[in-house]
Design an enzyme around this catalytic site. Structure first.
Site, PDB file in Angstrom:
ATOM      1  N   HIS A 173      14.741  78.437  38.778  1.00 28.53           N
ATOM      2  CA  HIS A 173      14.549  77.729  39.924  1.00 28.53           C
ATOM      3  C   HIS A 173      16.114  77.760  40.509  1.00 28.53           C
ATOM      4  O   HIS A 173      17.214  77.834  39.571  1.00 28.53           O
ATOM      5  CB  HIS A 173      14.270  76.477  39.892  1.00 28.53           C
ATOM      6  CG  HIS A 173      13.939  75.734  40.986  1.00 28.53           C
ATOM      7  ND1 HIS A 173      14.954  75.045  41.679  1.00 28.53           N
ATOM      8  CD2 HIS A 173      12.712  75.567  41.811  1.00 28.53           C
ATOM      9  CE1 HIS A 173      14.146  74.699  43.012  1.00 28.53           C
ATOM     10  NE2 HIS A 173      12.889  74.951  42.962  1.00 28.53           N
ATOM     11  N   ASP A 190       5.376  75.703  39.977  1.00 25.27           N
ATOM     12  CA  ASP A 190       4.389  76.801  39.923  1.00 25.27           C
ATOM     13  C   ASP A 190       3.658  77.029  38.718  1.00 25.27           C
ATOM     14  O   ASP A 190       2.783  77.835  38.479  1.00 25.27           O
ATOM     15  CB  ASP A 190       4.871  77.878  40.899  1.00 25.27           C
ATOM     16  CG  ASP A 190       5.196  77.681  42.431  1.00 25.27           C
ATOM     17  OD1 ASP A 190       4.399  76.723  42.833  1.00 25.27           O
ATOM     18  OD2 ASP A 190       5.868  78.317  42.990  1.00 25.27           O
ATOM     19  N   HIS A 225       8.717  82.165  46.232  1.00 20.36           N
ATOM     20  CA  HIS A 225       8.439  80.926  46.653  1.00 20.36           C
ATOM     21  C   HIS A 225       7.187  80.363  46.330  1.00 20.36           C
ATOM     22  O   HIS A 225       6.822  80.370  45.371  1.00 20.36           O
ATOM     23  CB  HIS A 225       9.263  80.767  48.133  1.00 20.36           C
ATOM     24  CG  HIS A 225       9.451  79.456  48.732  1.00 20.36           C
ATOM     25  ND1 HIS A 225       9.460  78.417  47.973  1.00 20.36           N
ATOM     26  CD2 HIS A 225       9.560  79.169  50.060  1.00 20.36           C
ATOM     27  CE1 HIS A 225       9.637  77.141  48.891  1.00 20.36           C
ATOM     28  NE2 HIS A 225       9.747  77.885  50.052  1.00 20.36           N
TER      29      HIS A 225
HETATM   30  N1  ACO Z   1      12.039  85.590  34.782  1.00 19.73           N
HETATM   31  C1  ACO Z   1      12.970  86.398  34.298  1.00 19.73           C
HETATM   32  N2  ACO Z   1      14.434  86.283  34.576  1.00 19.73           N
HETATM   33  C2  ACO Z   1      14.696  85.496  35.436  1.00 19.73           C
HETATM   34  C3  ACO Z   1      13.686  84.579  36.229  1.00 19.73           C
HETATM   35  C4  ACO Z   1      12.393  84.861  35.805  1.00 19.73           C
HETATM   36  N3  ACO Z   1      11.308  84.027  36.344  1.00 19.73           N
HETATM   37  N4  ACO Z   1      14.370  83.977  37.008  1.00 19.73           N
HETATM   38  C5  ACO Z   1      15.629  84.367  36.891  1.00 19.73           C
HETATM   39  N5  ACO Z   1      15.805  85.207  36.054  1.00 19.73           N
HETATM   40  C6  ACO Z   1      17.038  85.874  35.520  1.00 19.73           C
HETATM   41  C7  ACO Z   1      17.892  86.838  36.508  1.00 19.73           C
HETATM   42  O1  ACO Z   1      17.178  87.991  36.407  1.00 19.73           O
HETATM   43  C8  ACO Z   1      19.096  86.642  36.511  1.00 19.73           C
HETATM   44  O2  ACO Z   1      19.449  87.330  35.154  1.00 19.73           O
HETATM   45  P1  ACO Z   1      20.993  88.070  35.117  1.00 19.73           P
HETATM   46  O3  ACO Z   1      22.009  86.936  35.110  1.00 19.73           O
HETATM   47  O4  ACO Z   1      20.802  88.885  33.854  1.00 19.73           O
HETATM   48  O5  ACO Z   1      20.710  89.176  36.289  1.00 19.73           O
HETATM   49  C9  ACO Z   1      19.205  84.928  36.087  1.00 19.73           C
HETATM   50  O6  ACO Z   1      18.205  84.797  35.506  1.00 19.73           O
HETATM   51  C10 ACO Z   1      19.637  84.302  37.295  1.00 19.73           C
HETATM   52  O7  ACO Z   1      18.478  84.496  38.288  1.00 19.73           O
HETATM   53  P2  ACO Z   1      18.705  84.567  39.783  1.00 19.73           P
HETATM   54  O8  ACO Z   1      17.673  85.445  40.219  1.00 19.73           O
HETATM   55  O9  ACO Z   1      20.018  84.719  40.055  1.00 19.73           O
HETATM   56  O10 ACO Z   1      18.316  83.191  40.292  1.00 19.73           O
HETATM   57  P3  ACO Z   1      18.023  82.511  41.741  1.00 19.73           P
HETATM   58  O11 ACO Z   1      18.433  81.011  41.692  1.00 19.73           O
HETATM   59  O12 ACO Z   1      18.589  83.613  42.611  1.00 19.73           O
HETATM   60  O13 ACO Z   1      16.275  82.377  41.788  1.00 19.73           O
HETATM   61  C11 ACO Z   1      14.209  82.160  41.701  1.00 19.73           C
HETATM   62  C12 ACO Z   1      15.614  81.510  41.690  1.00 19.73           C
HETATM   63  C13 ACO Z   1      13.820  82.843  42.869  1.00 19.73           C
HETATM   64  C14 ACO Z   1      13.094  81.030  41.806  1.00 19.73           C
HETATM   65  C15 ACO Z   1      13.843  82.822  40.443  1.00 19.73           C
HETATM   66  O14 ACO Z   1      14.299  82.307  39.072  1.00 19.73           O
HETATM   67  C16 ACO Z   1      12.671  83.691  40.226  1.00 19.73           C
HETATM   68  O15 ACO Z   1      12.262  84.672  40.883  1.00 19.73           O
HETATM   69  N6  ACO Z   1      11.448  82.977  39.528  1.00 19.73           N
HETATM   70  C17 ACO Z   1      10.119  83.434  39.644  1.00 19.73           C
HETATM   71  C18 ACO Z   1       9.250  83.389  40.895  1.00 19.73           C
HETATM   72  C19 ACO Z   1       8.929  81.691  40.761  1.00 19.73           C
HETATM   73  O16 ACO Z   1       8.735  81.092  39.896  1.00 19.73           O
HETATM   74  N7  ACO Z   1       9.298  81.059  42.035  1.00 19.73           N
HETATM   75  C20 ACO Z   1       8.831  79.853  42.359  1.00 19.73           C
HETATM   76  C21 ACO Z   1      10.156  78.910  42.666  1.00 19.73           C
HETATM   77  S1  ACO Z   1       9.799  77.123  42.708  1.00 19.73           S
HETATM   78  C22 ACO Z   1       9.260  77.121  44.425  1.00 19.73           C
HETATM   79  O17 ACO Z   1       9.680  78.127  45.390  1.00 19.73           O
HETATM   80  C23 ACO Z   1       8.251  76.236  44.747  1.00 19.73           C
END
Ligand code: ACO
Length: 435
Positions: free
Chosen positions: A306, A362, A267
């Protein structure tokens, strides 16, 4: 159009018709669907709230597929271009953009609450010199509830109003003190004449000069970042604010809880992690190898992806524009080139395209914060200052909503049926306890 849903329960062959309201059905309408008198009734199962609306709200609208974000109906792009942060805070908390006169009154109401009780400084002095400023902020915000015991009267509108102003006014002071504590510098008292953002910069960076006069471009960039971070619908920390607030906990405790949620790397802490990632990559040439590592499942590309945006995060677009302004002032930083290269390669790569992973707020914010003069440890604190406005607007809305009660989700039970108690000396010694 018939705004109802007809469900056939194939277990009993019974048919049910339930109303649809604004694209949702009420989960409690499913409770009538039972196999017999002993059946509790059907529930929805939605880990991580992937498809559950927990409230009705008229504060922030976002359409993740189209990349739209609006506060009370105004597009974020328009607000970022034309408003000050306190105007936007007025809009979020008081529903309308202020007139000049209203803004003057509102600014006075907030700025008069910027001072902290002197004991708060002593409380902060108890932290180690290397304590993470987010930990200091969270603990100090929670501690404020002990200074304002009236805050627990959450059903009194006037008291609620006062705590809202207190929190918004004090947040920059707490954040600046947390920063100066890590440096060992004496604290700088608030200066209401400077306005919200410039006062914050003064409390952070004033040394021997009478007032810190920073660059107007950097001050505006900080103001824009505050506007972009002010609210974001029912995200993890906002839902925490509502959840804790639903027990009628005081707003200082609820805000501290929301800050705890924000401090996680998935987050609000992602902005700090982005900077560490860019440091690890070192130079543009190393970007393809880093992307390969991510695709091989070794970590995540921080600042990408996201839960709601499956399109470019509109805030990231504005931040990219703000970064250009800042770098024109401070000189270009190699990190922005690495970030642009990461974005370019990722947006052409099927792994990221097929999963609809775009830069989020971010991705670029940390690069700007660093150029403005902040260390990565301060980034999440900088996120928490404006987001406090959104949390409080959502908390206030929740308390005014007659449908809201203490939040209490259900579970799907996967454990044992009732078991027979075994005395300690007769228990199976070969069984390994789970960690
Ligand atoms: N890098 C690489 N792969 C990713 C990323 C990433 N940043 N984000 C998601 N994925 C992949 C997952 O591994 C998953 O792959 P799969 O289908 O092969 O298993 C797919 O994309 C879907 O991802 P989920 O984790 O199911 O997406 P979710 O909606 O649960 O997560 C989140 C969203 C937590 C923001 C995620 O994208 C992430 O961890 N990003 C990196 C951290 C980040 O930048 N957070 C800030 C968010 S904005 C904020 O809070 C202000």
């Amino acid at each position: 159009m018939d705004e109802t849903l007809t469900i056939v329960d194939n277990r009993t062959k019974q048919t049910y018709t339930i109303p649809i309201y604004r694209g949702t059905i009420r989960a409690t309408d499913l409770r009538q669907i039972k196999t017999g008198a002993d059946d509790f009734g059907l529930m929805t199962y939605d880990p991580a709230y992937m498809n559950t609306a927990s409230c009705q709200s008229n504060i922030t609208f976002l359409d993740g597929d189209k990349g739209i974000l609006r506060y009370r109906g105004y597009p974020i792009e328009v607000l970022a271009e034309n408003c000050t942060f306190l105007e936007v805070a007025h809009l979020l908390l008081r529903r309308e953009l202020p007139t000049e006169q209203q803004l003057e009154g509102w600014t006075h109401e907030v700025m008069r609450h910027t001072f902290l009780h002197e004991n708060v400084k002593k409380f902060m002095d108890g932290f180690n010199y290397d304590a993470h400023p987010m930990g200091i902020l969270i603990s100090t915000v929670a501690a404020l509830s002990t200074y304002y015991p009236d805050a627990k009267n959450v059903h009194d509108q006037q008291i609620r109003k006062r705590q809202i102003r207190r929190l918004i006014g004090k947040l920059p002071t707490l954040a600046a003190y947390a920063f100066r504590h890590s440096k060992g510098w004496p604290y700088v008292y608030p200066d209401a004449d400077l306005g919200y953002t410039r006062n914050f910069m003064n409390m952070l960076w004033r040394r021997t000069e009478p007032k810190f006069i920073g660059s107007p471009i950097l001050a505006r960039a900080l103001e824009v970042l505050f506007i972009l971070h002010a609210d974001h619908e029912q995200n993890c920390s906002t839902s925490t604010m509502r959840m804790v607030g639903s027990s009628n906990a005081d707003p200082f405790s609820a805000t501290a809880a929301a800050m705890c949620a924000l401090s996680g790397p998935l987050h609000g802490d992602a902005n700090e992690k982005v900077l560490h990632m860019l440091d690890e990559i070192e130079c543009k040439e190393n970007v393809p190898a880093y992307i390969k590592k991510i695709k091989d499942g070794k970590g995540k590309l921080m600042g990408f992806g996201h839960r709601v945006y499956k399109n470019y995060d509109p805030r990231a677009r504005i931040i990219k524009w703000a970064a250009d302004q800042v770098f024109a002032e401070t000189g270009r930083n190699t990190k922005i080139d690495i970030a642009l290269e990461l974005e370019r390669i990722a947006l052409e790569d099927d792994y990221f395209v097929s999963r609809k992973l775009y830069p989020n707020v971010d991705f670029y914010s940390g690069i700007i914060y660093q150029a403005v003069g902040f260390k990565p440890e301060m980034f999440t604190v900088l996120f928490a200052i404006p987001r406090t406005v959104g949390w409080l607007a959502q908390w206030n809305e929740m308390l005014s909503d007659p449908e809201q009660k203490i939040a209490r989700p259900r579970q799907v039970w996967t454990g044992h049926e009732v078991r027979e108690y075994v005395a300690i000396e007769k228990r199976d010694k070969t069984k390994v306890a789970a960690d």
